[in-house]
Design a protein around this motif. Structure first.
Motif, PDB file in Angstrom:
ATOM      1  N   LEU A 296     106.687  21.305  47.702  1.00 34.64           N
ATOM      2  CA  LEU A 296     106.035  21.901  48.862  1.00 34.64           C
ATOM      3  C   LEU A 296     104.735  22.597  48.484  1.00 34.64           C
ATOM      4  O   LEU A 296     103.810  22.693  49.308  1.00 34.64           O
ATOM      5  CB  LEU A 296     106.982  22.883  49.555  1.00 34.64           C
ATOM      6  CG  LEU A 296     108.212  22.266  50.235  1.00 34.64           C
ATOM      7  CD1 LEU A 296     109.089  23.360  50.836  1.00 34.64           C
ATOM      8  CD2 LEU A 296     107.793  21.271  51.306  1.00 34.64           C
ATOM      9  N   ALA A 308     106.452  27.634  49.222  1.00 33.08           N
ATOM     10  CA  ALA A 308     107.512  27.686  50.225  1.00 33.08           C
ATOM     11  C   ALA A 308     107.965  29.110  50.483  1.00 33.08           C
ATOM     12  O   ALA A 308     108.062  29.933  49.576  1.00 33.08           O
ATOM     13  CB  ALA A 308     108.701  26.853  49.752  1.00 33.08           C
ATOM     14  N   GLU A 312     111.595  27.903  54.726  1.00 30.67           N
ATOM     15  CA  GLU A 312     111.175  26.515  54.502  1.00 30.67           C
ATOM     16  C   GLU A 312     112.050  25.851  53.456  1.00 30.67           C
ATOM     17  O   GLU A 312     112.471  24.702  53.608  1.00 30.67           O
ATOM     18  CB  GLU A 312     109.725  26.477  54.048  1.00 30.67           C
ATOM     19  CG  GLU A 312     108.697  26.704  55.126  1.00 30.67           C
ATOM     20  CD  GLU A 312     107.292  26.626  54.573  1.00 30.67           C
ATOM     21  OE1 GLU A 312     106.492  25.835  55.111  1.00 30.67           O
ATOM     22  OE2 GLU A 312     106.986  27.335  53.592  1.00 30.67           O
TER      23      GLU A 312
END
Length: 318
Positions: A296, A308, A312
């Motif tokens: 991410l 993140a 998330e």
């Protein structure tokens, strides 16, 4: 695992090492000398440094985190402190050097590779005494950028022994050695609980210790025989880990549209350590936290803008 459970289980982590800013340049970034002017696609000034990005990532994931490092008494130092504080990192042990500048890395980011130009500045001035003073209440200490802090590296065996005697667990991400000598690790690895190299670093560390031949998994297992669990960042393949007496455990990376991979390995570290601090006992689950966090983080330029949050990460784990 819910955010509430994670927050209840989390222990305090101290991250030790470097703190600096990154200037990430993208586009026509391969230098051509002779006073040629080249046009860039983008330029982003972000929080850099392995330790800084790990600490920022841990705080984003809800882990109580402090950073022990040194910046300069300048605008880059103030930016570094501000970015860390905004993320929730305890910066009370972020020292300020009166004369040396804050470190700076210029990242020349190409689609399939990157080059890093670093000014060390105040980074190498961190001492073992400053680290011990910062430990207060930490249950885990993570060391980053071993080769950028030679003074601290020389003190690390005794420092690690002291932490172990207190029941404090430790981890190490050496990052790349600019001198490519990889010296001093034979005395360090037996005292570290977790080693977090990427594949290139794994091979270099193994070679420096005379561990040669076989697959990457063979190299990692033999390094694990010295003491630490070896947790390897494998880029698009995700990550895997091995201890001396256990099978290899693997987790895939997420499929995301990667904008910039700067700091992805440090966000991987943050995900793994967040799982450890949150009481996750399953090694496969720890690796899933790591690979999701690392993946991410590539969604934006620089190591921290797309890191993140806990929400998330748990959404992707679900």
């Amino acid at each position: 695992m819910s955010a509430a459970i994670v927050e209840e289980a989390a222990v305090r982590v101290l991250v030790v090492g470097d703190a600096n800013v990154d200037l990430v340049l993208r586009g026509d970034v391969v230098p051509r000398f002779g006073q040629a002017e080249q046009l860039l696609d983008s330029a982003d000034l972000t929080l850099g440094s392995s330790a800084g990005i790990v600490a920022h990532g841990l705080a984003r994931l809800g882990i109580p985190t402090a950073l022990a490092a040194t910046v300069g008494d300048d605008e880059f130092g103030r930016l570094t402190r501000g970015w860390l504080s905004e993320a929730g990192v305890d910066v009370s042990s972020l020292g300020v050097h009166p004369t040396l500048p804050t470190g700076l890395s210029v990242i020349l980011s190409a689609p399939t590779d990157r080059s890093i130009l670093t000014l060390l500045g105040s980074i190498p001035t961190l001492t073992g005494d400053a680290v011990l003073a910062a430990v207060k209440g930490a249950s885990h200490v993570h060391f980053a950028s071993y080769f950028l802090l030679p003074g601290l590296a020389s003190q690390l065996p005794s420092l690690l022994a002291s932490l172990r005697s207190r029941g404090i667990t430790t981890s190490l991400d050496t990052n790349w050695d600019p001198c490519e000598k990889w010296a001093g690790l034979a005395a360090v690895l037996p005292l570290v609980d977790v080693l977090l190299p990427n594949l290139e670093e794994l091979r270099a560390i193994a070679g420096s210790l005379g561990v040669l031949g076989g697959s990457d998994e063979d190299l990692a297992r033999r390094l694990a025989g010295l003491g630490p669990r070896v947790v390897v960042k494998a880029g698009r393949e995700g990550g895997w880990s091995v201890a001396a007496d256990s099978p290899v455990v693997r987790a895939p990376a997420l499929v995301v549209e990667a904008h910039d991979t700067t700091g992805a390995g440090d966000s991987f570290d943050a995900g793994y350590l967040a799982a450890v601090a949150s009481g996750i006992a399953s090694e496969s689950e720890r690796l899933r936290w790591a690979t999701v966090a690392g993946s991410l983080s590539t969604r934006a330029a620089g190591g921290t803008p797309a890191q993140a949050t806990l929400t998330e990460l748990t959404d992707h784990l679900a």
